[in-house]
Motif scaffolding. Sequence first.
Motif, mmCIF file in Angstrom:
data_model
loop_
_atom_site.group_PDB
_atom_site.id
_atom_site.type_symbol
_atom_site.label_atom_id
_atom_site.label_comp_id
_atom_site.label_asym_id
_atom_site.label_seq_id
_atom_site.Cartn_x
_atom_site.Cartn_y
_atom_site.Cartn_z
ATOM 1 N N HIS A 6 1.834 13.395 -4.170
ATOM 2 C CA HIS A 6 0.415 13.086 -4.005
ATOM 3 C C HIS A 6 0.016 13.409 -2.578
ATOM 4 C CE1 HIS A 6 0.169 10.952 -7.763
ATOM 5 N NE2 HIS A 6 1.223 10.250 -7.443
ATOM 6 N N ALA A 25 0.741 4.184 -2.934
ATOM 7 C CA ALA A 25 0.404 5.571 -2.612
ATOM 8 C C ALA A 25 1.509 6.516 -3.084
ATOM 9 C CB ALA A 25 0.173 5.713 -1.116
ATOM 10 N N ARG A 26 2.762 6.082 -2.916
ATOM 11 C CA ARG A 26 3.879 6.950 -3.294
ATOM 12 C C ARG A 26 3.919 7.158 -4.799
ATOM 13 N NH1 ARG A 26 9.518 8.343 -1.717
ATOM 14 N NH2 ARG A 26 9.519 10.438 -2.639
ATOM 15 N N LYS A 42 -2.655 10.979 2.502
ATOM 16 C CA LYS A 42 -3.709 10.264 3.215
ATOM 17 C C LYS A 42 -4.210 9.097 2.383
ATOM 18 C CE LYS A 42 -7.145 11.879 6.208
ATOM 19 N NZ LYS A 42 -8.167 12.487 6.650
ATOM 20 N N GLU A 59 0.801 -1.224 0.000
ATOM 21 C CA GLU A 59 0.000 0.000 0.000
ATOM 22 C C GLU A 59 0.837 1.279 0.000
ATOM 23 O OE1 GLU A 59 -3.270 -0.229 2.708
ATOM 24 O OE2 GLU A 59 -3.754 1.894 2.502
ATOM 25 N N PRO A 60 1.887 1.383 0.829
ATOM 26 C CA PRO A 60 2.667 2.624 0.810
ATOM 27 C C PRO A 60 3.329 2.871 -0.543
ATOM 28 C CG PRO A 60 3.202 1.307 2.748
ATOM 29 C CD PRO A 60 2.373 0.446 1.857
ATOM 30 N N PHE A 95 1.342 6.427 -7.148
ATOM 31 C CA PHE A 95 0.135 6.726 -7.915
ATOM 32 C C PHE A 95 -0.916 7.552 -7.180
ATOM 33 C CE2 PHE A 95 1.901 4.143 -11.028
ATOM 34 C CZ PHE A 95 2.167 2.857 -10.560
ATOM 35 N N GLY A 96 -0.777 7.719 -5.886
ATOM 36 C CA GLY A 96 -1.772 8.536 -5.197
ATOM 37 C C GLY A 96 -2.576 7.744 -4.188
ATOM 38 N N PRO A 97 -3.655 8.358 -3.683
ATOM 39 C CA PRO A 97 -4.408 7.749 -2.578
ATOM 40 C C PRO A 97 -4.913 6.354 -2.913
ATOM 41 C CG PRO A 97 -5.097 10.024 -2.929
ATOM 42 C CD PRO A 97 -4.169 9.681 -4.049
ATOM 43 N N VAL A 98 -4.808 5.474 -1.919
ATOM 44 C CA VAL A 98 -5.225 4.078 -2.068
ATOM 45 C C VAL A 98 -6.500 3.864 -1.269
ATOM 46 C CG1 VAL A 98 -4.569 1.673 -1.663
ATOM 47 C CG2 VAL A 98 -2.822 3.359 -2.292
ATOM 48 N N THR A 99 -7.458 3.203 -1.871
ATOM 49 C CA THR A 99 -8.717 2.873 -1.179
ATOM 50 C C THR A 99 -8.743 1.375 -0.921
ATOM 51 O OG1 THR A 99 -9.853 4.639 -2.366
ATOM 52 C CG2 THR A 99 -11.242 2.951 -1.333
ATOM 53 N N ARG A 100 -9.077 0.995 0.289
ATOM 54 C CA ARG A 100 -9.206 -0.427 0.599
ATOM 55 C C ARG A 100 -10.679 -0.790 0.597
ATOM 56 N NH1 ARG A 100 -6.081 -4.626 3.392
ATOM 57 N NH2 ARG A 100 -7.591 -6.181 4.123
#
Lengths: 416, 134
Positions: free
Chosen positions: B129, A262-263, B132, A258-259, A265-270
């Motif tokens: 980005h 996020a780094r 959060k 997950e990190p 491509f952007g915010p991650v949704t679970r």
Amino acid sequence: MNSDKGFRAGLAALAIVALSASVTPARAQQEKLDDRLVALTYHKITGEALDTRAAAERTDAVRRASGFDRPEVLKAETARLDAELAASDPSHEFVVRVGDNISQYDHDKGEFSIGLFRPGFYVQVNAFGQMYQLVFANADVARAIPMPKEEARAFDARLIANGRSVTNEIHFRVIGQGDPAGAVTGARVVRAQITSARLLDRANNVVYTPRIVAGAQTAAAANGATASATGSGAGKEMDFAHADVAGFRVGLKAKDLEPSLARYFGPVTRRERGKNWYPGYAASLVVNEMGCYSLPGRRPATPGAVCVTAFVDESDVVRSIRIERVFPWLDAEVFRATMVKKYGAVADARQGGQYALGWGPAVDQTLVYDRSGPHTAVAAYYLADDDYLSRSGNALPYVRVVLQLVDAPWAAARAK
Amino acid sequence: MNCSIRPGLALLGVALAATMAGCGGQRDAGGVAKAPTRSGDVWEVDHPEDRKTAPAALLAFVSGSHVMVVDGDQAYAGSSPVVVTRAADGKRTLQLPDGTAAELVPVGDALELRFAGGERTALRKQAPHPEKTR
């Protein structure tokens, strides 16, 4: 006796067709290949069922039989075909002579190319009322005619005198099913291995003899190039337990992936498992959901957009990853060649509304994101974005390339 | 802090893992690595709309190098580390996770990714980005 015709008479010289998303591979004019025996050998080796009763119905014996005798004749013809199928020799070597042509000299690569041995070309075989497409697994090995420029000049003059046309005499064995280059798709793609070949002019003089290295399926393998540890660009078997798609592997914990997602491509949704969800997965990590699709009334997806979905199991281990990216128009042949270079011989290729290639062991289709596509450990898709409402009617469509990886060892263990 | 691992120090696994965590990246025995969450810069393919460089962009995507974290002489692509060798002229040779070879060449303030087959694409620094998640 089989009344099927071997090929359409009067085919002209080999048509050169560039591979595209809706490709029509070229058919080659051929002489005296035993189409029926090629087909029988194919069914024997692959185990693909041949409806011998339906084939028997097309024989002259059954067609000529009276109404009274027909059932018995049909039974006898079916039995005869069954016996022929059982007795066919998988090691039989065939010979076919095909009208072919030689390309212009490529000054950068220092070589000519033999038309039939380019991706997307096949020899049409007709037997038992159906078409078979004969492709050569080691065509890459035989394709190039390397030559220094001065020698090439004289060779080119000789080709011009013959209208660049040659007869390609190919000795081969049937070895299986499917086009390892992923360029020829559809039913009954007969995979063959060239054992020897030679190019002849109109007077039957030998123009060139391709060098066929036994066992080599690519030019790189024939030249002894080394393969990467996980790749198979030189024909080495890919290790699908350690494969990656766009640098991402499976088998790591979701909290470790997950990190990175996020780094990059952007915010991650679970998302946790929902109703009617994929049975093998407990949750997913999603980045830029729907951001790679152009939907009517919505801002279209643009080149550079990347979307990721990673599926995790009950232990929160990543078991499947799907990553897609939008590109400006890109020829499907570039896609095919790039994918084959990375993953090697294609196990499954499909072409309908999209162009899809698959590699590695088969996996349960309920674990695969795109259930229409290849159900293999690795799959790659080339999709043209036909959202004409969102762009000018004359513009070339964007292309979405999707890569998907399923943890095959986990999937196999789960299936037991 | 020295973030390199020397061969033969596997018995010090726990201490080394702690050291690596402090450097921002983490590696495990399977060759999988978490990209650092803060250190280094994220580089991505520039001019993604350019049809001329689309084949190179496709190769970058397939090899994982279309978006990379470059942190000095360490780099990360996807969930995997990238082997980086730096030459005296500042060029860095990369061995990407799938074995693809490439060069990372400084061009002014930007970088250019050059593959062994001749494909080239410019890279630009990605804007951060929002951190959060969920």
